[in-house]
Design a protein around this motif. Structure first.
Motif, PDB file in Angstrom:
ATOM      1  N   LEU B 140       4.850   4.850  30.024  1.00 11.81           N
ATOM      2  CA  LEU B 140       5.142   6.084  29.204  1.00 11.81           C
ATOM      3  C   LEU B 140       5.861   5.977  28.129  1.00 11.81           C
ATOM      4  N   PRO B 141       7.119   5.213  27.956  1.00 15.26           N
ATOM      5  CA  PRO B 141       7.741   5.181  26.719  1.00 15.26           C
ATOM      6  C   PRO B 141       6.801   4.542  25.587  1.00 15.26           C
ATOM      7  N   ALA B 156      -5.990   7.748  21.622  1.00 15.59           N
ATOM      8  CA  ALA B 156      -6.123   7.094  22.915  1.00 15.59           C
ATOM      9  C   ALA B 156      -4.840   7.107  23.705  1.00 15.59           C
ATOM     10  N   ALA B 157      -3.683   6.858  22.964  1.00 20.36           N
ATOM     11  CA  ALA B 157      -2.382   7.028  23.748  1.00 20.36           C
ATOM     12  C   ALA B 157      -2.199   8.603  24.294  1.00 20.36           C
ATOM     13  N   ALA B 158      -2.648   9.428  23.572  1.00 18.27           N
ATOM     14  CA  ALA B 158      -2.674  10.964  24.262  1.00 18.27           C
ATOM     15  C   ALA B 158      -3.430  10.877  25.416  1.00 18.27           C
ATOM     16  N   GLU B 159      -4.687  10.412  25.344  1.00 22.45           N
ATOM     17  CA  GLU B 159      -5.806  10.220  26.626  1.00 22.45           C
ATOM     18  C   GLU B 159      -5.087   9.824  27.727  1.00 22.45           C
ATOM     19  N   ALA B 160      -4.312   8.627  27.364  1.00 26.32           N
ATOM     20  CA  ALA B 160      -3.720   7.746  28.478  1.00 26.32           C
ATOM     21  C   ALA B 160      -2.761   8.769  29.241  1.00 26.32           C
ATOM     22  N   LEU B 161      -1.836   9.404  28.302  1.00 21.87           N
ATOM     23  CA  LEU B 161      -0.957  10.292  29.144  1.00 21.87           C
ATOM     24  C   LEU B 161      -1.500  11.247  29.728  1.00 21.87           C
ATOM     25  N   GLY B 162      -2.530  11.707  29.250  1.00 21.67           N
ATOM     26  CA  GLY B 162      -3.402  12.996  30.255  1.00 21.67           C
ATOM     27  C   GLY B 162      -3.895  12.049  31.453  1.00 21.67           C
ATOM     28  N   LEU B 164      -2.143   9.844  32.890  1.00 21.03           N
ATOM     29  CA  LEU B 164      -0.909   9.824  33.855  1.00 21.03           C
ATOM     30  C   LEU B 164      -0.847  11.184  34.653  1.00 21.03           C
ATOM     31  N   GLY B 165      -0.755  12.169  33.765  1.00 21.88           N
ATOM     32  CA  GLY B 165      -1.002  13.498  34.344  1.00 21.88           C
ATOM     33  C   GLY B 165       0.394  13.897  34.869  1.00 21.88           C
ATOM     34  N   THR B 166       1.531  13.135  34.601  1.00 19.06           N
ATOM     35  CA  THR B 166       3.053  13.527  35.096  1.00 19.06           C
ATOM     36  C   THR B 166       3.596  14.671  34.519  1.00 19.06           C
ATOM     37  N   PRO B 167       4.786  15.060  34.959  1.00 17.86           N
ATOM     38  CA  PRO B 167       5.510  16.125  34.006  1.00 17.86           C
ATOM     39  C   PRO B 167       6.156  15.578  32.829  1.00 17.86           C
ATOM     40  N   GLU B 168       6.347  14.109  32.944  1.00 17.73           N
ATOM     41  CA  GLU B 168       6.964  13.447  31.845  1.00 17.73           C
ATOM     42  C   GLU B 168       5.928  13.287  30.762  1.00 17.73           C
ATOM     43  N   ALA B 169       4.603  13.152  31.166  1.00 14.03           N
ATOM     44  CA  ALA B 169       3.757  12.638  30.198  1.00 14.03           C
ATOM     45  C   ALA B 169       3.223  14.161  29.397  1.00 14.03           C
ATOM     46  N   ALA B 170       3.292  15.228  30.414  1.00 14.75           N
ATOM     47  CA  ALA B 170       3.166  16.450  29.759  1.00 14.75           C
ATOM     48  C   ALA B 170       4.016  16.814  28.786  1.00 14.75           C
ATOM     49  N   ALA B 171       5.468  16.366  29.082  1.00 11.98           N
ATOM     50  CA  ALA B 171       6.372  16.816  27.937  1.00 11.98           C
ATOM     51  C   ALA B 171       6.006  16.040  26.800  1.00 11.98           C
ATOM     52  N   ALA B 172       5.944  14.827  26.927  1.00  9.35           N
ATOM     53  CA  ALA B 172       5.667  13.920  25.667  1.00  9.35           C
ATOM     54  C   ALA B 172       4.307  14.445  24.907  1.00  9.35           C
ATOM     55  N   LEU B 173       3.436  14.876  25.359  1.00  3.52           N
ATOM     56  CA  LEU B 173       2.207  15.417  24.650  1.00  3.52           C
ATOM     57  C   LEU B 173       2.640  16.998  23.955  1.00  3.52           C
ATOM     58  N   ALA B 174       3.600  17.765  24.856  1.00  6.68           N
ATOM     59  CA  ALA B 174       3.831  18.978  24.042  1.00  6.68           C
ATOM     60  C   ALA B 174       4.754  18.584  22.820  1.00  6.68           C
ATOM     61  N   ALA B 175       5.523  17.570  22.851  1.00 11.90           N
ATOM     62  CA  ALA B 175       6.410  17.297  21.679  1.00 11.90           C
ATOM     63  C   ALA B 175       5.839  16.429  20.467  1.00 11.90           C
ATOM     64  N   ALA B 176       4.468  16.083  20.926  1.00 16.70           N
ATOM     65  CA  ALA B 176       3.886  15.155  19.881  1.00 16.70           C
ATOM     66  C   ALA B 176       3.402  15.934  18.661  1.00 16.70           C
ATOM     67  N   LYS B 177       3.805  15.198  17.658  1.00 14.23           N
ATOM     68  CA  LYS B 177       3.267  15.630  16.152  1.00 14.23           C
ATOM     69  C   LYS B 177       1.958  14.916  15.695  1.00 14.23           C
ATOM     70  N   VAL B 187      -4.709  18.102  22.876  1.00 14.37           N
ATOM     71  CA  VAL B 187      -4.966  19.153  23.566  1.00 14.37           C
ATOM     72  C   VAL B 187      -5.862  18.832  24.972  1.00 14.37           C
ATOM     73  N   ASP B 188      -6.811  17.932  24.682  1.00  8.40           N
ATOM     74  CA  ASP B 188      -7.416  17.314  25.975  1.00  8.40           C
ATOM     75  C   ASP B 188      -6.713  16.943  27.144  1.00  8.40           C
ATOM     76  N   ALA B 189      -5.564  16.213  26.597  1.00 14.80           N
ATOM     77  CA  ALA B 189      -4.833  15.457  27.658  1.00 14.80           C
ATOM     78  C   ALA B 189      -3.805  16.484  28.273  1.00 14.80           C
ATOM     79  N   ARG B 190      -3.512  17.460  27.471  1.00 14.43           N
ATOM     80  CA  ARG B 190      -2.615  18.748  28.053  1.00 14.43           C
ATOM     81  C   ARG B 190      -3.037  19.323  29.250  1.00 14.43           C
ATOM     82  N   LEU B 191      -4.538  19.528  28.905  1.00 12.93           N
ATOM     83  CA  LEU B 191      -5.601  20.067  29.848  1.00 12.93           C
ATOM     84  C   LEU B 191      -5.544  19.369  31.113  1.00 12.93           C
ATOM     85  N   ALA B 192      -5.607  18.134  31.090  1.00 12.59           N
ATOM     86  CA  ALA B 192      -5.609  17.157  32.021  1.00 12.59           C
ATOM     87  C   ALA B 192      -4.197  17.339  32.885  1.00 12.59           C
ATOM     88  N   CYS B 193      -3.081  17.433  32.076  1.00  8.33           N
ATOM     89  CA  CYS B 193      -1.807  17.672  32.626  1.00  8.33           C
ATOM     90  C   CYS B 193      -1.722  18.750  33.490  1.00  8.33           C
TER      91      CYS B 193
END
Lengths: 426, 243
Positions: B140-141, B156-162, B164-177, B187-193
């Protein structure tokens, strides 16, 4: 999906119709409003047609393209293939039908998917590309007609179903034979005449094999890197990538990195027909039974469904009942108890259309699930995939639908999916 | 039928020189031994060592691919160092992952995480893909640090976080620039989360993600992609409310 992600232009379909110009390797052409575009008594105007493109346009791709070119409600605008010959021939067929030279031709499917004017695609690449391209198309908002066998690994099916459902896409599998060729066994089974079905025999070739063909110089008319895509890096050899329908070597259908072999290739038809006839499409096998070679008979594998129906792959003649209740030649033999059951209506193509291609188009318009919806197709393909794994491991297995994993067999679970070559990720 | 390890000496000698177009017949004995070693720890350890040793030598790429395919099936922590050595090689990296991705031992994940910090470009995407396939939460980090800007690595990193699908991954995606291709992947990864949250019964979290994406997409997206994302949010919210 990192590398297969399609960049989305900001223009809408109608904007595109006004200003059409294709990108990248495409053949750019100014858009001219022709009588064909406006429609006539038998052809809908362009704005009401389903705008389509084809990816993987040789062999079965050419057949699929021909079917869609024959549909009056299709506006066919683009082809994509990593081989120059297939690409040029595909463009020529579309241009001839359209009466112009406007069909764009791409090497890289991501460029085709990036066109926002395209509503739907048909895909007929080798199997190792199916999941990546289908998921990318769903994310780009395209509907998909996907040649069989829809999956190369067990894990790919649920991923494709998830993408289709998430983005609300119509994704049809592509076995035209399941309904068209096997009605002789489907109708009596669904009419209840066979009774309760307990066993089926399917005779079709075996799984694919590793490929170690020698390296030969890569010809200039193929993008070898893109042909391989997620498959292991291996040298060019025409026998590795030939699209002929053989599975004994000398075609991609023979080799494990690109195909499940005859077991999933022709198997997609035979298993598809048998599973449809026995109404097992909603189910997944729960057991895979490996029968070792014995008494002069070669090894064979059976799958068992939760409702106690078994399908045997290449069960030797002396071990199977002499007379099936219904059969499709020697390819599919179905055994029922003969006690008449209540008839069920056979699921058919939507609105009574005459082909799986038209069924797909009907569903693109109505947003209903097609006859071979990707979930049914993925379920169907699980049987031959599991049988292939049992042959490789030479042992019996149990499948847990809930976890999508084999029970208590870590090695078998290593074969549920495989690492894709960078930069491909699903 | 028990296999005498000595009978494998000749096939492994042949394998060490095996190249594209070579005679596959001698390899059949190794194929059979790999299958027969199920439940035979000694034979399996012997096979694993021989295959791993081959990776460190000068065997042709066809031989190394063969070895990786077999280690994909029978590899343990014991062969991880040999496979890890190949992760930085453009020619061999994928086949090393072919095995490492499937080896459950934590040493395999650790090797992939280490390589993630050392390789670049497509090879880095490969590490991301294999760690994601393993649902490696310890990544995750590193993955979070990569989701920035507009690159295929960030996508690809975003895809991987999606995945993982954990709350931590979702938070990381929400904060991504991110922008461009990486922004789409986010966006796709957040949908997965969101789907993972809804499945875990965390409906409020799922709804929050969907609402955030809907706001960005707007009421009437002009593209197929935009409409599909909007539909994904609407369907997801409906499913979360129903479930």
């Amino acid at each position: 999906m990192a590398a297969s992600r399609a960049f989305q232009p900001s223009s809408s379909r109608r904007d595109f119709l006004k200003t059409a110009a294709t990108a990248g390797a495409g053949v750019a052409a100014p858009y001219v409003i022709t009588s064909k575009a406006l429609g006539d008594a038998t052809t809908p105007p362009a704005s009401d047609r389903i705008v389509m493109g084809g990816i993987g346009i040789g062999n079965m791709g050419a057949g699929d393209q021909g079917a869609f070119l024959g549909m009056k409600d299709v506006q066919y605008v683009a082809v994509c293939d990593v081989r120059t010959r297939w690409r040029e021939e595909g463009k020529k067929r579309a241009d001839q039908r359209n009466g112009n030279g406007d069909c764009a031709a791409y090497v890289d499917f991501r460029e085709l998917l990036a066109r926002d004017d395209i509503d739907a695609v048909h895909i007929a690449t080798p199997d190792h590309w199916h999941a990546i391209m289908t998921i990318a198309a769903c994310r780009a908002g395209k509907d998909v007609y996907l040649q069989k066998p829809e999956t190369l690994t067990l894990r790919e099916g649920p991923l494709m179903v998830s993408a289709a459902r998430r983005y609300g896409r119509v994704v049809s599998g592509g076995s035209q034979r399941v309904l068209d060729d096997y009605r002789g066994i489907v109708n009596p089974c669904w009419a209840g005449e066979v009774g309760t079905i307990k066993e089926l025999d399917i005779a079709v070739g075996g799984p694919s094999m590793p490929c170690y063909l020698p390296a030969v110089p890569t010809p200039p008319d193929i993008d070898w890197e893109l042909w391989l895509g997620p498959a292991p890096q291996q040298p060019f050899n025409p026998g590795r990538c030939d699209g002929n329908f053989g599975t004994g070597g000398g075609s991609w259908r023979s080799y494990i990195d690109y195909s499940g072999g005859s077991l999933t290739d022709w198997g997609a038809h035979h298993f598809g027909g048998a599973i449809f006839a026995a109404d097992l499409r909603e189910l997944q096998p729960s057991k895979v039974v490996y029968h070792p070679a014995a008494n002069g008979h070669p090894a064979y594998v059976s799958v068992e469904y939760p409702n106690a129906v078994s399908i045997h792959h290449n069960r030797p003649h002396p071990l199977r009942p002499e007379k099936p209740s219904v059969a499709h030649g020697d390819a599919i033999r179905i055994y029922g108890d003969g006690v008449k059951r209540e008839a069920k209506a056979v699921p058919l193509y939507r609105n009574g259309v005459g082909s799986i291609y038209a069924d797909f188009l009907e569903c693109v318009k109505s947003r209903e699930k097609p006859f071979r919806d990707i979930e049914l197709a993925a379920n169907t393909m699980m049987s031959p995939h599991m049988i292939g794994i049992a042959y490789r491991l030479e042992r019996s297995l149990e499948w847990d639908r809930q976890t999508q994993a084999f029970k208590g067999d870590a090695e078998a679970n290593r074969l549920v999916d495989r690492a894709r070559r960078e930069p491909w990720i699903i | 039928m028990a296999i005498d390890p000595k009978s494998l000496d000749a096939p492994f000698t042949a394998l060490a020189a095996f190249d594209w177009g070579g005679d596959v017949q001698p390899l059949a004995a190794i194929d059979a031994a790999v299958i027969a070693s199920h439940g035979d720890a000694a034979l399996r350890a012997d096979l694993e060592k021989r295959l791993a040793d081959l990776l460190g030598g000068k065997a042709p790429s066809a031989a190394k691919q063969y070895a990786c395919r077999k280690l994909c099936l029978i590899g343990t922590a014991g062969c991880v160092p040999a496979l890890a050595e190949l992760l930085g090689s453009k020619e061999e990296s994928h086949m090393a992952r072919f095995a490492l991705q499937q080896i459950a031992a934590p040493e395999a994940a650790a090797a992939l995480r280490k390589a993630l910090g050392e390789v670049a470009g497509d090879l880095k995407i490969g590490m991301i893909a294999s760690l994601a396939a393993r649902r490696d939460a310890e990544s995750l980090p590193a993955l979070t640090a990569l989701v920035s800007g507009d690159s295929t690595v960030a996508a690809a990193a975003a895809e991987a976080l999606g995945m993982l699908g954990t709350p931590e991954a979702a938070a990381a995606l929400a904060a991504a620039k991110t922008s461009g291709v990486a922004a789409e992947a986010v966006v796709d990864a957040r949908l997965a989360c969101a789907e993972a949250s809804a499945k875990a019964g965390k409906k409020a979290e799922a709804k929050s993600i969907y609402e955030s994406i809907l706001k960005a997409v707007g009421e009437a997206p002009a593209t197929h992609r935009g409409r599909a994302v909007r539909m994904a949010c609407q369907r997801g919210m409906f499913a979360a409310m129903e479930g």
